[in-house]
Scaffold this motif. Structure first.
Motif, PDB file in Angstrom:
ATOM      1  N   GLY A 245       0.816  -1.213   0.000  1.00 46.85           N
ATOM      2  CA  GLY A 245       0.000   0.000   0.000  1.00 46.85           C
ATOM      3  C   GLY A 245       0.849   1.262   0.000  1.00 46.85           C
ATOM      4  N   VAL A 246       0.166   2.410  -0.090  1.00 45.64           N
ATOM      5  CA  VAL A 246       0.853   3.707  -0.060  1.00 45.64           C
ATOM      6  C   VAL A 246       0.733   4.273   1.348  1.00 45.64           C
ATOM      7  N   VAL A 247       1.861   4.405   2.041  1.00 40.96           N
ATOM      8  CA  VAL A 247       1.880   5.000   3.382  1.00 40.96           C
ATOM      9  C   VAL A 247       2.517   6.376   3.250  1.00 40.96           C
ATOM     10  N   VAL A 248       1.771   7.399   3.647  1.00 43.32           N
ATOM     11  CA  VAL A 248       2.300   8.767   3.519  1.00 43.32           C
ATOM     12  C   VAL A 248       2.598   9.324   4.907  1.00 43.32           C
ATOM     13  N   PRO A 249       3.475  10.352   4.986  1.00 40.66           N
ATOM     14  CA  PRO A 249       3.759  10.953   6.282  1.00 40.66           C
ATOM     15  C   PRO A 249       2.440  11.379   6.938  1.00 40.66           C
ATOM     16  N   GLY A 250       2.349  11.204   8.247  1.00 35.68           N
ATOM     17  CA  GLY A 250       1.107  11.565   8.946  1.00 35.68           C
ATOM     18  C   GLY A 250       0.158  10.390   9.111  1.00 35.68           C
ATOM     19  N   ASP A 251       0.463   9.243   8.492  1.00 37.04           N
ATOM     20  CA  ASP A 251      -0.347   8.029   8.652  1.00 37.04           C
ATOM     21  C   ASP A 251      -0.453   7.715  10.154  1.00 37.04           C
ATOM     22  N   ASN A 252      -1.705   7.477  10.619  1.00 36.22           N
ATOM     23  CA  ASN A 252      -1.949   7.222  12.056  1.00 36.22           C
ATOM     24  C   ASN A 252      -1.079   6.106  12.612  1.00 36.22           C
ATOM     25  N   ARG A 253      -0.863   5.075  11.771  1.00 36.97           N
ATOM     26  CA  ARG A 253      -0.112   3.906  12.257  1.00 36.97           C
ATOM     27  C   ARG A 253       1.323   4.278  12.609  1.00 36.97           C
ATOM     28  N   LEU A 254       1.880   5.287  11.877  1.00 31.68           N
ATOM     29  CA  LEU A 254       3.250   5.730  12.182  1.00 31.68           C
ATOM     30  C   LEU A 254       3.278   6.411  13.545  1.00 31.68           C
ATOM     31  N   GLU A 255       2.221   7.192  13.804  1.00 28.85           N
ATOM     32  CA  GLU A 255       2.174   7.867  15.109  1.00 28.85           C
ATOM     33  C   GLU A 255       2.009   6.852  16.231  1.00 28.85           C
ATOM     34  N   THR A 256       1.172   5.837  15.981  1.00 27.64           N
ATOM     35  CA  THR A 256       1.006   4.770  16.980  1.00 27.64           C
ATOM     36  C   THR A 256       2.363   4.127  17.267  1.00 27.64           C
ATOM     37  N   LEU A 257       3.095   3.807  16.187  1.00 24.77           N
ATOM     38  CA  LEU A 257       4.389   3.136  16.332  1.00 24.77           C
ATOM     39  C   LEU A 257       5.373   3.984  17.127  1.00 24.77           C
ATOM     40  N   ALA A 258       5.452   5.274  16.758  1.00 24.65           N
ATOM     41  CA  ALA A 258       6.419   6.157  17.415  1.00 24.65           C
ATOM     42  C   ALA A 258       6.061   6.367  18.881  1.00 24.65           C
ATOM     43  N   GLY A 259       4.808   6.026  19.253  1.00 23.71           N
ATOM     44  CA  GLY A 259       4.394   6.166  20.651  1.00 23.71           C
ATOM     45  C   GLY A 259       4.671   4.913  21.481  1.00 23.71           C
ATOM     46  N   THR A 260       5.211   3.855  20.871  1.00 21.08           N
ATOM     47  CA  THR A 260       5.464   2.619  21.637  1.00 21.08           C
ATOM     48  C   THR A 260       6.876   2.652  22.235  1.00 21.08           C
ATOM     49  N   PRO A 261       7.100   1.907  23.334  1.00 19.61           N
ATOM     50  CA  PRO A 261       8.409   1.971  23.994  1.00 19.61           C
ATOM     51  C   PRO A 261       9.568   1.470  23.114  1.00 19.61           C
ATOM     52  N   ALA A 262       9.286   0.591  22.133  1.00 22.31           N
ATOM     53  CA  ALA A 262      10.380   0.013  21.329  1.00 22.31           C
ATOM     54  C   ALA A 262      10.853   0.937  20.219  1.00 22.31           C
ATOM     55  N   VAL A 263      10.022   1.933  19.852  1.00 22.20           N
ATOM     56  CA  VAL A 263      10.311   2.732  18.647  1.00 22.20           C
ATOM     57  C   VAL A 263      10.444   4.212  18.999  1.00 22.20           C
ATOM     58  N   ALA A 264      11.605   4.785  18.686  1.00 22.99           N
ATOM     59  CA  ALA A 264      11.841   6.204  18.981  1.00 22.99           C
ATOM     60  C   ALA A 264      11.309   7.097  17.871  1.00 22.99           C
ATOM     61  N   ASP A 265      11.332   6.591  16.632  1.00 25.44           N
ATOM     62  CA  ASP A 265      10.906   7.413  15.500  1.00 25.44           C
ATOM     63  C   ASP A 265      10.419   6.484  14.377  1.00 25.44           C
ATOM     64  N   ALA A 266       9.369   6.897  13.672  1.00 26.42           N
ATOM     65  CA  ALA A 266       8.832   6.092  12.560  1.00 26.42           C
ATOM     66  C   ALA A 266       8.504   7.029  11.416  1.00 26.42           C
ATOM     67  N   ARG A 267       9.090   6.767  10.252  1.00 24.76           N
ATOM     68  CA  ARG A 267       8.893   7.674   9.105  1.00 24.76           C
ATOM     69  C   ARG A 267       8.525   6.904   7.846  1.00 24.76           C
ATOM     70  N   ALA A 268       7.674   7.530   7.029  1.00 23.67           N
ATOM     71  CA  ALA A 268       7.378   6.994   5.688  1.00 23.67           C
ATOM     72  C   ALA A 268       8.439   7.548   4.749  1.00 23.67           C
ATOM     73  N   LEU A 269       9.100   6.654   3.981  1.00 27.36           N
ATOM     74  CA  LEU A 269      10.172   7.097   3.069  1.00 27.36           C
ATOM     75  C   LEU A 269       9.722   7.162   1.617  1.00 27.36           C
ATOM     76  N   GLY A 270       8.457   6.821   1.357  1.00 25.66           N
ATOM     77  CA  GLY A 270       7.972   6.868  -0.020  1.00 25.66           C
ATOM     78  C   GLY A 270       7.451   5.514  -0.451  1.00 25.66           C
ATOM     79  N   SER A 271       6.997   5.437  -1.679  1.00 27.56           N
ATOM     80  CA  SER A 271       6.365   4.200  -2.154  1.00 27.56           C
ATOM     81  C   SER A 271       6.646   4.013  -3.639  1.00 27.56           C
ATOM     82  N   TYR A 272       6.303   2.831  -4.129  1.00 30.60           N
ATOM     83  CA  TYR A 272       6.459   2.569  -5.570  1.00 30.60           C
ATOM     84  C   TYR A 272       5.344   1.661  -6.061  1.00 30.60           C
ATOM     85  N   ALA A 273       4.977   1.829  -7.334  1.00 28.95           N
ATOM     86  CA  ALA A 273       4.029   0.932  -7.986  1.00 28.95           C
ATOM     87  C   ALA A 273       4.771  -0.371  -8.279  1.00 28.95           C
ATOM     88  N   VAL A 274       4.182  -1.502  -7.909  1.00 26.59           N
ATOM     89  CA  VAL A 274       4.854  -2.797  -8.089  1.00 26.59           C
ATOM     90  C   VAL A 274       5.088  -3.041  -9.588  1.00 26.59           C
TER      91      VAL A 274
END
Ligand SMILES: C=C(O[C@@H]1C=C(C(=O)O)C=C[C@H]1O)C(=O)O
Length: 282
Positions: A245-274
């Motif tokens: 799928g296409v994950v863009v900056p600001g995706d809720n799941r990234l914020e969820t991840l960055a809020g967990t104790p194991a992850v300090a930062d989570a970023r979307a780096l872009g996407s490509y059409a298969v």
């Protein structure tokens, strides 16, 4: 005149008529390509890799007869590049490091007539695209175990250009053997219905890989590929994930991840059409 000569002349007449039709249509398509450029917002980046993928997938699905599909893709890659040159400045930056495979992939994908800047390494390519000296950069597909992976710069620098395409789009039409690349550039992400995204996660100092993996699954991601890079700035290990799928900056799941104790930062780096599969190109 023998029968053979007559039929050769007739066949050539038919080819001349077909060439006229093809030429008329290419001239018409060029005019429309130029208009599309004027309809785009004026940020100077006209390429839309997702739209190009949809055009090629549609043509592959309707294709019939003997004309080879990989050759059709090569022709359309030049048609896209010609259209982009009508829309505005379009150029590509490649690193010279390696065996020239990045240049071959760039020329095959972005057109043989597109200006190609050859720069020393991935860092220079990223800097050139960031400055706008080139519309896109072509960089080697990340490999596990690299000491200085270029994607770490994307993870660290929010102003770095995102990943926008994976090359080659049609492996049987590639002159670069098994070599694969990612293209970066400022183009907006377009969902084609069959895409993958790259995410970069920085683990917290005490987190194990298993902790990060659990946090990723709990946040709702289902990665299809995963590699890591050592910490470089006193922080934790970096993880590069590929997820459908296409994950863009600001995706809720990234914020969820960055809020967990194991992850300090989570970023979307872009996407490509298969890219097209062997079956789609057969
Ligand atoms: C024409 C467009 O611009 C570019 C050229 C394309 C084409 O020639 O079909 C497709 C996508 C863009 O890279 C477009 O966005 O539709």
């Amino acid at each position: 005149m023998t029968l053979g000569e007559t039929s050769l002349a007739e066949l050539r007449q038919e080819i001349d008529a077909i060439d006229d039709s093809l030429h008329d249509l290419l001239m018409r398509r060029g005019d429309v390509q130029a208009h599309v450029g004027r309809a785009k917002s004026g940020d100077g980046v006209y390429i839309r890799p997702g739209r190009e993928a949809l055009v090629l997938r549609r043509l592959m699905a309707r294709h019939q007869g003997s004309f080879p599909k990989p050759a059709l893709v090569r022709i359309w890659r030049e048609i896209f590049a010609a259209g982009l040159s009508l829309q505005g400045d379009f150029s590509v930056a490649v690193p010279t490091a390696g065996n020239g495979a990045m240049k071959t992939l760039a020329v095959d994908h972005f057109g043989a007539l597109t200006p190609t800047l050859e720069l020393a390494d991935a860092g220079e390519v990223l800097a050139a695209v960031r400055r706008g000296d080139a519309a896109v950069g072509v960089l080697p597909m990340p490999q596990p175990g690299e000491a200085e992976p270029w994607w770490r710069r994307l993870a660290r620098d929010p102003g770095a250009p995102p990943i926008i395409a994976r090359l080659p789009f049609a492996a049987p039409a590639s002159r670069a053997g098994d070599a694969e690349a990612l293209a970066v550039g400022a183009a907006p992400a377009e969902d084609t219905g069959n895409d993958r995204s790259f995410l970069a996660l920085e683990a917290t100092g005490e987190a194990t890989d298993a902790d990060v993996s659990t946090a990723v699954t709990d946040a709702g991601f289902e990665p299809v590929a995963w590699q890591t890079a050592p910490a470089d700035n006193g922080g934790g290990r970096l993880h590069l994930l590929e997820t459908p799928g296409v994950v863009v900056p600001g995706d809720n799941r990234l914020e969820t991840l960055a809020g967990t104790p194991a992850v300090a930062d989570a970023r979307a780096l872009g996407s490509y059409a298969v890219p097209l599969t062997a079956a789609e190109l057969a």
